[in-house]
Each structure stands twice: as structure tokens, then as C-alpha cells.
Design a protein around this motif. Structure first.
Motif: not given
Length: 1423
Positions: A652-654, A663-664, A688-692, A694-697
Motif C-alpha cells: 500500500f505504498s509506492h 511523512p504523515d 487513504g493509507f498512513v505510515l504505522s 514500517s507499514q502503510c495502514v
């Protein structure tokens, strides 16, 4: 027609949500997504025919609908508290209001209870009176109106939209409000809402708009429990800011006097404005927050001042938690928002020499003028702060940078890198980066993404420590550590690390990154200050200890494996030469950052490992990151080089070549908005995703923040260090905590960076009388019997401190004799052995076995053939009668032991660690480090008697109160309170042993007693006076003596006031009669000098007391007083302030000024005006014999190319010296032309003979013989020459001989008859330029509103303004006169006057006098 203040427009266009598809599908879709409320159905049906009758109208509505739909998706509807069709609505009229609303409970606002409110259409909820005003004013308003303004602007709900309000005690709403307040205000854990008032402005447009113009939807929610009152502002969508009657655009509703948001108490002191109020930024308020919910702001409003969640308020402005600011215009009082009950902590602190005090809003900030960055990249290449590059392949740990100036007040920091070999090659790269700052040790390991270690605990990112003093976060592909004093450290977990520091650290750093002083020539220094003999010598000199101490210095000469052909290939554009391709994606950076060093480093790497894929990508990346850190845009280089595949982004990232470096994240959803650093390449979460971590959730799967740390949803963590409270991060960011303890079979410990309950895995150390058979981790070795050793010593920070020592073997001892043990456990001292294992003493007293201590923490008992000392769950020591010793230790002490039993960490390779934590392979060094000289002496004191030559009477004397007995004497009050805290037995026996060995040496006695006194003080026990005239008196310095009871002390600083006295006496050194204390020495009163207004002066010191150096004073040492008389400075001197006093200083140089519209001031102070567009020779040494001893130079200036009758500025400066032609042009900032080649600053030419650099807003050309040329790229040029060049200069700057009368000397040696003739003689003519302005020179006519300019210009000569300290060195008359003249020419332009104030400040600065802060009390602002 017009009515009142506005023209009311008809509702020509229907509401955009009236749009309806013929099959009604559109309506149901809009209801489903939340854009249309169900109560709009009737309006939609009624309007559908009208829409389809007017196709053009339909198109306009359709466009507006799309716009509104996009905006609606910006914030979720869940942000808003519910509002319904049956809520009360305000009248649909311009500037309307509700009727008076009687509240069910009193609402406290700025400490005042209110029972009635009005809901005003223009975005205001007011108390007691309605507010119909449509153009917002800046807070505070002092007309008595108290109101809450979520968005005060000119709303016209008569055109479009509804305004709802409702007072409610609905349990569902109260529960939601209670949860919100408790979450946003941590000190309100017991708050329970009993009343809520909801006001909603739904899709309202502005006055002057129409049914198709933009709309706003926002809300104010008042929450109370009857005592406390809170307000929530919810911004669902904000698209306009201003009505047309307030200057807004009729189509967009933007511009003019924009909306105000905040609180007004009706007086001068009670007010608060949200950030962005009355500025264009207010339209983006839905993207801001103080509770990490974009579009929501929360405040406590019942007190005397507004208390925002997660921040503070001061002067009506919002300050984020931990934010630092200065409250005065000179930046002398530094403050920090603590966010504890709105508390702000302030202290005296000024900007550093490399910072400037600048205003921002209503506060001031110390802004860094310059920074420098050290980069470590590849295998590894070190690029120092000053630009020195070297390659060093050591695989050990090394100090990169540290604040090394011990006397400095700068914050301490240290950055170390641990390297490792790259695969099986001879080269190395960074394995981990360690940052020590603010008492924290932060470890960033290789491959780290989203996690770091803070003080040995694995922690998820982001981390906020000490209210933002230290921040750790993901930045692009790197982990960043940032401090509030300007340190920024990054490491990408692979091959690239950078350290950036502000200019305040100039001359204060050391390590492989060098001494940051803008001189790369001294970056090759070792820690001892000597130049390194080689790169290997340099690297090894900065080696530091690391637990993984088995490493080497790496290759030196044969690190690369390329032949000439391969190396040439790698230098080509298909490989490393890609960095400097003129048409490549990095070409723009090449004009700022020379890629040569990076190209060579790239070839070095490829030739070292011969891995052309990954290494090439990493080499290019290193250069690209340096470019981006400087804000230089780069192209998508990875696509062109095939390096895209080397970046693996999480789900869910690019990948983005330019994403926010802040980053947000789930912890800060608006982090990117406040990011001050340029973008960087990295992985960017999808929409629609945000960094948590090391993952985008998705947003709803974000985790929780607790005490500055972030935890993912569903994660358990311990809230206490002793594992008594565990917490769970639940959905919605809620944290559920509960009491929990480790089971009886577990221990609370930290293993591999994680705190938790771990199985009790007892470890065993097994020893014989002269051999360690098994350390805690399994090593074995022999140790001598003729020395005493420490077998075990635990970390002092553990709750139960343990220490076990073994005594040396007695030479005459029989076979049954065992080496004595001394065991410190449960705060008790146990001794076993000597005669046999059954001989046991506790705190010096024999005990009968079994023994059970009353605390329950200690048991001593006999088994069949051994004695056991046990502290349950901690340690068991079993000493067998045949001399075997078993030490069983709890897992609690994992990573926390030292001594002969080794370092308990399940790693047998690091058992030989020294007391300082460093490890070694040398057994002899290891054993020596743990040798103890403390005599254990259990039951038999043969060693003491032997040490005292078997003289029992002498030993008895040493035990007396007049000797070692003073330590454990129960009648001696000096140490009595300490006996129960610090075990006295060991110190007492050590004292006896030292006296016996030394033959009663007095210093041994005093040192032994002092050691016990020091141990008591370290244990926070107050020790009474124990020294006397006859017992261990202090050795006092010359001219002083020991006193048992000192009450009064006379110092040089207090001679005029008398001695300083205190209530209670203390022992110490007292100055002899006739002497006084100066620092740490006693000197005669005459040597004390004088004290003058807080200044301590030495005898015969001279100074002046006034700004003009008219009143001369000197210190008379005879009577310690200051005598003054009138004696001004000499003609060739100037008055200089230093430390609050003034001194006459000899002029060591002189400056010539060219400024403004053709104004000149020569070296000798002659001023004139001359207008020309031709190049002018300002200063040269010429070719006359008198100047042969000085280097030849010429300084030429060229003004703008236009008619001289117009006002002209300098546009180009040429300096010719040492064979270099240096051209500085106004159009090419931060670069210079050197011998026709454009180069970026800073530069060193001619092996340091010429230095060209930026300083503040100026470019400086400086030579080694004292010539200095300063140009501000605009209107100011100064040329400074040393005093040694008197009578050696020619040109428009004059002769520099102290005589202004001969400054009009022409090149032929004769004096000109006029300024025009003089100017023409030094012109370098060309075809198109014009000389002089004749009778058409710029002149000044009467200007309206000139008084403001006059006030500004008058600050230059004003004795009470900030420029006054420069007057004696730089005469202000020239600047004041021309400030008025040029400002008049420009029609009274304030900016022109400001430029002249800056010109005077710049001239002062070139003369070594810093003038700062003047912009803070003027209307001048730096663009």
C-alpha cells in the motif's frame, strides 16, 4: 438595488446536492456516501425539472458538484458530531442570529459563568449579546463582547446552507464527548460530560455568492460537566474565507479580509487566535489539528486563559507541545511550552553567534544562519563537515562526531558508527549508528525500518523524547534523529549516513567528521592534536569501544581490483559518470555540489567488490541524497539507471523521487505540513493509507501513542519498568491498561531489546580454589591464588546489588584452609571461609546457622558438606568444604554482570570484559582489572597482625577513635547516620590494613576516612565535620589556613560590602588576615582590584564608562575603588564596548563604502555622490613604487545599465588579485566567476590566499593580506584594507592616509577640481556606458507621509537605539543623510529606509561590531 451594507442577490441557482439522475440513482448514491442528507429528498425532486430545463445551468451545477464531492472526501463525516433536521435552525437571513438561548447550566468562559448564548450566522457563538458584524477583526476586541468563533466570516445562509444548533444531554452524545475530552486532555482522566451544545454550519456559502459558489461545513461543540468547559472546533470542509463586502472574490470567496477563528473575551488580555487566522492559510484549517485528527481543534476554555490540548497559549497564539521560542525582540529569554496546565518554562538564553533573532507571529526565534553536513557512504567514504574526503575500511567502531569543547555551553552529542566487512571483501560499510544526546543512547541498526533502540529498548517509530527535544522518525529511506538545537542525524540502514550541525558548533567538534571550522586542512588531526600519518592512522585514532570488539583496520593499499580498462569503463556515463552527465536527471545539482568526489568514490566501490548493480545504485543514491538535502530538485534517476528494482516499498505504498522528509504518520497525521527540511526520495503511502511504524495502514488501523512512544494496534506493552502494569493498544487509538505481574517462574527483564516476563533461567558460575571451571556463559580458565579477585559485580541500577570477592591464598595456610569469600547481598555483608567453609560472619558478627534475616531476603544454612548463602529469586552461593564454589544467578542480571564469572549474556566470546565495559582477549589484563586489595579477614586477622609486624599494641592503637576507629565509632556523630546505609566494616578494615602496611602514614589514614565520607555522600547521606586542626586538616593553598568552623568568607568581589556570612558553619580553608578569596586563591587586598557595577577589575585596569568614551576610569588597588576623569579617545582610536565596559581601540583597518544610489564614503571619511553606468575603479594599489611591498589588486564596480539621471545601484563587482579575476554579479547569487569559470561558494583559491564565502546575506572576498570585499547582492558594497596599507591605495575610495582633503586624487597624481572630474578620471569607459548625470541628477521633491521614513532613518544616529555601539567606529552621518535622500527619491518607500539601516548594520559587521535585533523593533522585515 443595494440595501444597507450589501446588495442582496436572488437565489438564482439551486443547491448542488439537488442534482438528480432520471432514474434517481444519483440521489441514493449521494445519500449513501454522506454528501446528501435524507431530508433533502423533497428539495431534490422539486428542483429536478428546473435543472433539466436549463442545460447550461446543469453543467455549472455539475462542475460545482464534482468540486464539492472531492472536498467532502477530504475529511470523514465521523469528524462531526451528529446534527439532525429537527435541530433548531437560525433564520436564513444575511448577518442573522438566533434568538437568545437560555442554557440549562452555566458555561464558564475565561473564568466567567454565562447562562445565555446566541448562535450567529457569521460563524460565531456569542455570550449575552448577538454579533452581527460580518467583517472579522483581529483579536483581541475590547468592546466587551465575549464569543467563540470557529470561523468568523460573512456567511449568507439565505443563499445557501443551514445553521443548526442543539443543547443536549443525550447519553450517547455525552459518552462520545467524555471519551474525546479524556483522550485529548491527559489530566482529565475522570472528566464526565453532563451537557453538550452543538452548533453546525452546513454547506453555507458567503455573502455575494450564489448557489454554485463554494461552501463551508464546520462545527463548534461546547462540552461541560458543570465545572469545566471545553470547546471542539470541527472543520469538515472549508472552501471560502471572505464575503464580497469584506473584499472577497465573488466566484471563489477568497482574498480580502479573511476569516478569524478563535476566542475573544471582550478585553485586552483574554483572547486566542487559531493559526492562519486572517491569512490565506485559514482556508486550509481543515488540514490542521492539535489532537492528531485533521480538521479538529480542542480547547479548555473555562480558565483565565485558553488551554489548548497538546500545547500552550501565550499572547493569544498557539504553541505546540515542546515548542521553543524567544519572547523578546533581542532573543534573550528562551521559553518552552511544557503542556502541563498550559505551563511555559522560560530562562535567560541568547542566540548563538551563528544564529539571528527573527520574528515569527508574536514571538521570536533564533534562526540558524548556516549549517554543515558530514556524510559517510559506500565502502565507507567520509566527507567531513569542511569538505575533506577520504576512504577508510576499518570494521571497528569509530567516533564520527562529538561536541568536544569541554568548556562550551553547547548541548553535548556524540555519533558513533560500527562498521562491518562487506561480504567476504576487504572493504567495509556501516553496520549500525549510535547517537548519544540528552541522556539518551539511540541505536539505529542495519536493515532497520520503523524501529530503533532507545536506551537498549526496541522502540517503534516515531519517538518523541522530552517534549520534542529529541525526535526519531522515518525520513524517506532513512531513520532520522533530530534535536531542538539543530542536530540532524540520518542512516538508511544500508550504506548512507549523514550528520548535520548548525554553525554554533564551529570549532567545537571532533571525530572522523573533522573539526567544523570551514578549513578542511585540519580535518586530518588525531585526538591528541597531531596530524595523522596516514588514513589508517587517522581512522584508528578515532576508534571507540564496542561490544563487538573483534574487528580490524581493513585494507590500506590493495582495496580495489580494477585494471586501467575496467576503471575507465566505470568512469563512463553508463556507470559512475552518470553523476555528471550534462543532460542527466542530476545535472542541476552539479552546479552546486561538485560530483567529482562522488564519481571517484563510486569507481572505488565498484572496483572493490565488482558488484556493478546494487553498488552503482547506492553510489548514485548517495549523491542524490546530498543534493536533495540542499533543496536541489533532481529527476527520476532510478528509471534511467535501472535502479527501481533495488527499492522495495511495503504494501500500500509506492516509490517517489521527492516525498516529504517528515511523512504523515499515525502519531502525527499533519507532520508533513510542519516539515522544514526539503523533500527526499522514499516510499510514500498510497491515498487513504498512513505510515504505522514500517507499514502503510488505513487510518482506522492506526495504533496508539503513550509517553512519547508509538504502539501498533493490538500490541501489548509494559507501562512500568518492573512489569506491574501492562497495556493494550486498541482500535481508535485507545489504550487499555491493567495490573499484571510476572509469574513465580518468570522474571521481569530486558532481553534482545524487549522488556517482558522471561523464564527464570538460572545461570551457574563454578570455581575451584584456583580455576574458573565454568563462567556464566561457559568459558574456563585458571587464576592465581596469590591475589584477591572480584568474582561477581552487578550493575548498580538493578534493585538488588550483588558483589562477591574471593581472598588470596595464605602462604602458610594448611590444606583445610579455604580462600575467604566476601558476599554483598540484600544490603548485608556476609563472609565465609578462612579457617573453613563453616566459618560465617554477618556484618562483622558471628552468626549461628541456620540464619534467617528478618527482611526475608537472606538465608544462610549448612548442608551436609557445604555452606549456602541464598537470596531467593536472586542468587545462591554454595561453598563446599573441599573448596568448590557454585554461584547460581537469576536471569534478572542478564547483560548486567562483571568479574571473573564473566559477562552473563549467553555469548561465550565476550567473557573477558573489564570494569569499564571494554572487552579483551588478554587474560592477564582481564585478571589484573578485577584484582581487589581489600582484606577480607574473616575470624582470623593474621594478615593484619603480620602487616603490623605482629605488634598487637600498634594494631590496637590503629583501631582507636583517634585513628581508624573514627569511622565506626558509635559516639561519633559525623558518620553515625551513614552506618545504616553504607556498610562500614569494609572501609574500617581497609583503613587498618593500609595503616599497618604504611607504618601509620597520616595521608593513608586521612584518605581512608575520606573514602568512607565520599561513599556516604554518594549515598545521599549528610556527613558531619570530621576534620580538625589535629586530625586530617585540609591542605590549604598559599596564604590560607584550615578552619573547623567557617561562617563568614571575604572575597574580592565583596570587599565593598563586607564578608559573606551564612547561618551554619562548615569546615574548610580560610584566607589569612589581609587576604581575600579570588577564584580559588587567596590574594592580598591590593591584588583584588575593584568591583565596579558588577565588573571585577584588576588593579590599575583602565576603561571608559560611556558610549562615546569620554569618561576615563581606572582601578586603584590601594583602596579598591574606581577613580574617573574626562579623557576621550585619540583621533586614530574608536570606542568599543566589551562586557558592559568601554575601551579605546586603535583602528587596525579602514572601510570604503559604496551604497544606495551612487553614494560613496572614502577610507578617510570623505563622502560624495557620483552617478554613472560605466565600470569604476574603486580601489587599487596601482603600479607606483610605494606600493611594491603589497600584492597588486584592483576592485571595480559597475552600476545598472541605464540613464544616470535615474537612481542606479551596483550590479557587479570585480576583484583582480593574485592572478585571479573574480566577478560577482547580482543576477547570479551564491556563485562567482573565477577566470571565466562559474563556481559555487564557498571557495579557497591560491592555496588559501583567497577565501570566498557567504556570510549572512552577503558574499565576502577575503585575502591573506587583509583585503576584504563585502557585497549584499543588491545596494551595499564595502572594501576594507588593513592599516599597513596607508598611503598605498588609489581610486574612488581615496588615498587612506587620515587626510580626507586629498581623497580626490586622480590617476595622474593631481587633485581634481570637482567630484565629477574626479569620478570621470577613474572610469573604465566602454561603448555604451554614460558618465555623470549633469543637471539631471536624481533629486528629491516633497513627499507625503515622509515622517515614517524619517523615524526609521533617525534610528541610525540615535544614541538610544541598537546602532549606538557602532557610532564611534562607523560614523553614522553618511548613512543617515543618504537614507533620507534615497527614501525621498523613492517616494517615501519604507523598504529603501530599511535597506539603509541594513547597510549601516552591515558596515558595522565588517568592522567587527555585531548589530542585531533592529528589525524586531522596526517595520523592516527580511523578504
Amino acid at each position: 438595488m443595494f440595501s444597507g451594507k450589501k446588495m442582496h442577490l436572488s437565489n438564482e441557482w439551486p443547491h448542488i446536492t439537488y442534482l438528480k439522475h432520471s432514474s434517481c440513482d444519483w440521489y441514493y448514491h449521494l445519500v449513501e456516501v454522506g454528501v446528501v442528507h435524507s431530508h433533502s429528498l423533497g428539495s431534490i425532486l422539486a428542483s429536478s425539472i428546473k435543472i433539466w430545463m436549463n442545460y447550461s445551468s446543469f453543467l455549472r451545477i455539475w462542475v460545482s458538484f464534482i468540486f464539492a464531492l472531492v472536498r467532502h472526501q477530504a475529511q470523514p463525516r465521523e469528524l462531526m458530531y451528529p446534527f439532525w433536521q429537527n435541530d433548531t435552525k437560525t433564520p436564513k437571513v444575511d448577518d442573522g442570529s438566533s434568538s437568545e438561548i437560555k442554557l440549562a447550566i452555566p458555561v464558564f468562559f475565561f473564568g466567567v459563568p454565562y447562562r445565555t448564548v446566541y448562535v450567529n450566522n457569521n460563524g460565531v457563538v456569542s455570550f449575552n449579546v448577538l454579533v452581527s458584524q460580518f467583517t472579522p477583526e483581529s483579536f483581541p476586541l475590547t468592546d466587551g463582547r465575549a464569543f467563540i468563533a470557529p470561523f468568523w466570516a460573512d456567511v449568507h445562509n439565505g443563499i445557501r446552507g443551514e445553521i443548526y444548533y442543539r443543547e443536549t444531554m443525550d447519553p450517547v452524545i455525552l459518552k462520545r464527548a467524555t471519551k474525546d475530552i479524556r483522550k485529548y486532555f491527559k489530566d482529565m482522566a475522570t472528566f464526565s460530560a453532563t451537557w453538550v451544545f452543538i452548533v453546525t454550519w452546513e454547506e453555507v456559502t458567503f455573502y455575494g455568492g450564489s448557489s454554485t459558489t463554494p461552501v463551508n461545513t464546520f462545527q463548534a461543540v461546547l462540552v461541560s460537566d458543570g465545572s469545566y468547559t471545553f470547546t471542539l472546533f470541527n472543520y469538515y470542509e472549508i472552501n471560502w474565507t471572505t464575503g464580497t463586502a469584506s473584499g472577497g472574490d465573488p466566484l471563489t470567496g477568497l482574498g480580502g479580509v479573511m476569516a478569524q477563528a478563535g476566542f475573544n473575551g471582550g478585553n485586552l488580555t483574554n483572547f486566542f487566535s487559531l493559526p492562519g487566522s486572517r491569512t490565506p492559510e485559514i482556508v486550509n484549517i481543515q488540514e490542521t489539528t492539535n489532537v492528531n485528527v485533521p480538521g479538529r481543534w480542542a480547547f479548555k476554555v473555562d480558565g483565565k486563559e485558553i488551554d489548548p490540548a497538546n500545547g500552550c497559549t501565550s499572547r493569544g497564539q498557539f504553541l505546540r507541545r515542546g515548542e521553543v521560542f524567544w519572547e523578546d525582540l533581542n532573543c534573550t529569554i528562551k521559553c518552552r511550552c511544557l503542556d502541563f496546565n498550559n505551563e511555559i518554562y522560560c530562562q535567560e538564553a541568547s542566540c548563538s553567534p551563528y544564529e539571528v533573532c527573527e520574528p515569527k507571529g508574536k514571538f521570536f526565534y533564533c534562526s540558524t544562519v548556516e549549517t554543515s553536513t558530514c556524510v559517510v557512504f559506500g565502502e565507507p567514504h567520509y566527507h567531513t563537515f569542511d569538505g575533506f574526503l577520504f576512504h577508510f575500511q576499518g570494521s571497528c567502531a569509530y567516533l564520527l562526531a562529538r561536541q568536544c569543547l569541554q568548556t562550551s555551553s553547547l548541548p553535548f552529542f556524540s555519533v558513533e558508527a560500527k562498521n562491518e566487512h562487506r561480504g567476504g571483501s576487504a572493504v567495509s560499510w556501516v553496520k549500525e549508528l549510535s547517537v548519544e544526546v540528552n541522556g539518551y543512547k539511540i541505536l539505529i541498526p542495519k536493515g532497520s525500518y520503523g524501529k530503533v533502540k532507545v536506551n537498549d529498548l526496541v522502540t517503534s517509530l516515531p519517538v518523541t523524547l522530552d517534549l520534542g527535544t529529541v525526535k526519531i522518525y522515518q525520513s524517506g529511506m532513512s531513520t532520522a534523529v533530530e534535536t531542538d538545537f539543530g542536530l540532524l542525524v540520518t542512516f538508511d540502514g544500508q550504506h548512507y549516513a549523514s550528520i548535520s550541525i548548525p554553525g554554533s558548533y564551529i570549532n567545537s567538534t571532533c571525530g572522523l567528521c573533522g573539526n567544523y571550522n570551514k578549513n578542511p586542512l585540519d580535518d586530518f588531526l588525531r585526538p591528541d592534536g597531531r596530524p595523522a600519518m596516514s588514513v589508517l592512522d587517522l581512522g584508528e585514532s578515532w576508534r571507540v569501544y564496542h561490544a563487538d570488539w573483534k574487528c580490524d583496520s581493513g585494507c590500506v593499499d590493495n582495496c580495489t581490483q580494477c585494471d586501467a580498462a575496467t576503471e575507465a569503463l566505470y568512469f563512463g556515463s553508463d556507470y559512475c559518470g552518470f553523476l555528471n552527465k550534462t543532460d542527466g536527471p542530476l545535472w542541476e545539482c552539479g552546479t552546486v555540489v561538485d560530483p567529482t568526489a562522488f564519481v571517484h568514490s563510486c569507481v572505488y566501490d565498484l572496483c572493490s567488490v565488482r558488484d556493478n548493480g546494487t553498488l552503482l545504485c547506492q553510489a548514485i543514491q548517495a549523491y542524490a541524497l546530498v543534493c536533495q538535502a540542499l533543496g536541489i530538485p533532481i529527476g527520476d534517476w532510478r528509471t534511467q539507471t535501472g535502479c527501481v528494482s533495488t527499492v522495495q516499498c511495503p504494501s500500500f505504498s509506492h516509490y517517489s523521487v521527492c516525498t516529504s522528509s517528515c511523512p504523515d504518520t499515525c502519531s502525527d497525521l499533519t507532520a508533513s505540513q510542519n516539515c522544514a527540511t526539503p523533500c527526499t526520495e522514499g516510499c510514500e503511502c498510497n491515498q487513504g493509507f498512513v505510515l504505522s511504524t514500517s507499514q502503510c495502514v488505513p487510518l482506522h488501523k492506526c495504533g496508539c501513542d503513550f509517553d512519547g512512544h508509538y504502539y501498533t494496534m493490538g500490541e501489548f506493552f509494559w507501562a512500568t519498568a518492573n512489569c506491574t502494569v501492562q497495556c493494550l493498544c486498541e482500535e481508535g487509538g485507545d489504550i487499555y491498561c491493567f495490573n499484571k505481574t510476572c509469574s513465580s517462574e518468570e522474571v521481569c527483564a530486558v532481553e534482545d531489546g524487549y522488556q517482558g516476563c522471561f523464564p527464570k533461567r538460572e545461570t551457574v558460575c563454578l570455581l575451584s580454589q584456583n580455576e574458573v571451571l565454568h563462567t556464566f556463559d561457559g568459558a574456563a580458565y585458571a587464576f592465581p591464588s596469590e591475589f584477591s579477585y572480584t568474582l561477581l559485580k552487578t550493575c548498580p541500577e538493578r534493585p538488588e546489588y550483588l558483589e562477591i570477592d574471593i581472598n588470596k591464598k595464605k602462604p602458610e595456610a594448611g590444606p583445610a584452609w579455604l580462600r575467604g569469600l566476601r558476599i554483598l547481598v540484600a544490603n548485608q555483608e556476609v563472609k565465609i571461609g578462612g579457617i573453613g567453609a563453616s566459618e560465617v560472619k554477618l556484618n562483622g558478627q558471628e552468626v549461628e546457622l541456620p540464619f534467617f534475616h528478618p527482611s526475608g531476603k537472606l538465608e544462610i544454612y549448612r548442608n551436609k558438606n557445604s555452606t549456602t548463602v541464598e537470596s531467593r529469586g536472586v542468587v545462591t552461593v554454595q561453598y563446599s568444604d573441599v573448596g568448590l564454589l557454585y554461584i547460581r544467578l537469576s536471569t534478572t542480571y542478564f547483560n548486567c554482570t562483571g568479574g571473573l564469572c564473566g559477562f552473563f549474556n549467553a555469548n561465550v566470546s565476550d567473557e573477558f570484559c573489564l570494569p569499564n565495559g571494554k572487552c579483551t582477549d588478554n587474560l592477564a589484563v582481564f585478571l589484573e582489572s578485577w584484582t581487589t586489595f581489600e582484606e577480607i579477614c574473616n575470624g582470623e586477622c593474621g594478615d593484619l597482625l603480620k602487616a603490623c609486624n605482629n605488634d598487637s599494641e600498634l594494631l590496637k592503637f590503629y583501631r582507636s577513635r583517634s585513628r581508624c576507629g573514627i569511622i565506626n565509632d558509635p559516639s561519633n556523630s559525623s558518620f553515625l547516620e551513614c552506618h545504616g546505609v553504607v556498610n562500614v566494616t569494609a572501609y574500617y578494615r581497609t583503613c587498618l590494613f593500609r595503616l599497618c602496611q604504611s607504618g601509620g602514614n597520616e595521608s593513608e589514614l586521612c584518605d581512608s576516612v575520606a573514602r568512607y565520607a565520599s561513599a556516604c555522600k554518594n549515598a545521599d547521606v549528610e556527613v558531619g565535620p570530621w576534620r580538625t586542626y589535629d586530625f586530617c586538616p585540609l591542605e590549604c593553598p598559599e596564604n590560607s589556613h584550615f578552619e573547623e568552623c567557617i561562617i563568614c568568607t571575604e572575597t574580592c568581589e565583596t570587599l565593598a560590602l563586607g564578608p559573606i556570612c551564612v547561618d551554619s558553619c562548615s569546615e574548610g580553608c580560610q584566607c589569612d588576615e589581609g587576604y581575600a578569596l579570588l577564584g580559588s586563591q587567596c590574594v592580598t587586598r591590593s591584588e583584588c582590584g575593584c568591583n565596579f557595577e558588577g565588573h571585577q577589575l584588576v588593579t590599575n585596569e583602565t576603561f571608559w564608562v560611556d558610549l562615546d568614551c569620554q569618561i576615563f576610569c581606572y582601578c586603584n588597588g590601594t583602596d579598591n575603588s574606581v577613580h574617573c576623569e574626562t579623557v576621550p579617545c585619540k583621533d586614530d582610536e574608536y570606542c568599543m564596548e566589551e562586557g558592559g565596559l568601554y575601551y579605546c581601540q586603535a583602528r587596525t583597518d579602514a572601510s570604503c563604502i559604496v551604497s544606495g544610489y551612487g553614494h560613496y564614503l572614502t577610507f578617510d571619511g570623505f563622502s560624495f555622490d557620483f552617478q554613472t553606468s560605466c565600470p569604476l575603479i574603486l580601489c587599487t594599489t596601482g603600479s607606483r613604487p610605494s606600493s611594491d611591498s603589497f600584492p597588486k589588486f584592483v576592485v571595480t564596480a559597475k552600476n545598472e545599465d541605464r540613464d544616470p539621471s535615474l537612481a542606479l545601484w551596483v550590479k557587479q563587482v570585480d576583484v583582480t588579485v593574485f592572478g585571479y579575476s573574480i566577478v560577482i554579479h547580482r543576477a547570479y547569487k551564491h556563485t562567482v566567476l573565477v577566470n571565466s569559470e562559474r563556481l559555487y561558494l564557498p571557495l579557497k583559491l591560491g592555496q588559501g590566499k583567497i577565501n570566498i564565502f557567504s556570510f549572512g546575506f552577503h558574499v565576502v572576498v577575503e585575502t591573506d593580506f587583509g583585503l576584504k570585499v563585502v557585497y549584499d547582492w543588491k545596494t551595499f558594497l564595502s572594501i576594507t584594507v588593513p592599516r599597513s596599507m596607508q598611503n598605498s591605495t588609489y581610486g574612488l575610495c581615496g588615498r587612506y592616509n587620515g587626510n580626507p582633503d586629498d581623497d580626490l586624487e586622480m590617476p595622474i597624481g593631481l587633485l581634481a577640481s570637482s567630484v565629477n572630474e574626479f569620478g570621470q578620471s577613474w572610469v573604465k569607459r566602454d561603448t555604451f556606458c554614460q558618465v555623470g548625470c549633469g543637471d539631471r541628477c536624481p533629486s528629491c521633491a516633497k513627499v507625503e507621509g515622509f515622517s515614517k521614513v524619517q523615524q526609521l532613518c533617525s534610528l541610525i544616529p540615535n544614541q538610544n537605539a541598537g546602532f549606538s555601539k557602532c557610532h564611534s567606529k562607523v560614523n553614522p552621518t553618511f548613512f543617515y543623510k543618504n537614507c533620507l535622500f534615497d527614501s525621498c527619491i523613492d517616494g517615501g518607500a519604507v523598504q529603501t529606509a530599511c535597506s539603509w539601516l541594513q547597510n549601516y548594520a552591515s558596515t558595522c559587521q565588517t568592522q567587527g561590531i555585531t548589530v542585531t535585533g533592529w528589525r524586531n523593533y522596526t517595520s523592516c522585515r527580511r523578504n
